[in-house]
Motif scaffolding. Sequence first.
Motif: not given
Length: 236
Positions: A71-79
Motif C-alpha cells: 500500500a505504501l509504494y502503490a500510494q506513492e506511485l499513484f499520487q
Amino acid sequence: MTTPHISAKAGDFAELCLFPGDPLRARHIAETHLDSAELISDTRNMLAFTGQFRGTPVSVMGSGMGMPSCALYAQELFQHFGVERLVRVGTCGAVSANLNLRDLVVAQGACTDSSMNQKLFGGYDFAAIADYKLLSEFVGYCQKKNQRVAVGNVFSTDSFYHPDKKLESRLEAMNVLALDMEAAALYAVAAIHKKQALAVMTVSDEIRTGNGLSANERQTAFNEMTKMTLESLLVY
C-alpha cells in the motif's frame, strides 16, 4: 519528485508499472523482458526500473511483502509518479482443489483478514476488486492463446504462518481460489486514487498437499506469466 521511499524523478515512471513483491525479481523482469531498462530508484533497496517492451515504456518496481508495504509504494506511485496501471505479478498458494502448480490465477476480488481496508472505508467492509478493463484484457488474451486461467476471489492475509488452522477449509467452502499477501491492499489504494490495478499470480504452492515449485521452476513459471501480462496489456 522524490518521496520518502522512492528516489525517482518526475517522468521516470511509465504509466504501466509491474509490481512484483521481491525487488530482485523486479531487476530480473527489467533485465529479461524490457529493452534499455534503467534503474530509477533504489531507496531502501526497493529497486525500480523503466525500459521498453516492444517499443512501449514500461516500469517495474518491487512492492515488498505484505499489505502495508504494498500500500505504501502503490500510494506513492499513484499520487506522485504518474502511474496509471499497477499490475501485481507474483505467486500464490492454491486453496482450490481445481488448481495445480504453475496455474495462472487472476484476482477478480480479494478477501482479507486485515483491518486496513475497513479503516480506509469508515469501518465498513470494502469490496476490493480488480479493474475490469485490465482483467478482461488479460483473460481475453489467455483465452485467445488457449491458456488456462482461473478467475475469482483470493484471500490476502497479514500472516504467512496463519494461526487459524481451519482457514483453508473456510476459504475453500466459500470458493476462494488462493492465498496471497498484497492484492486486497493494492485494489483499495487504486480505488482511492481512481487508478487501474490487477493482480496476476502463478500457483507456486498447493496449501493442502504441501507441494511446491523449486526455485528454478518458480523462475520459469514467473517468466511465462510476466511475458503474458506484458503482451496482453500492451499488444492484445
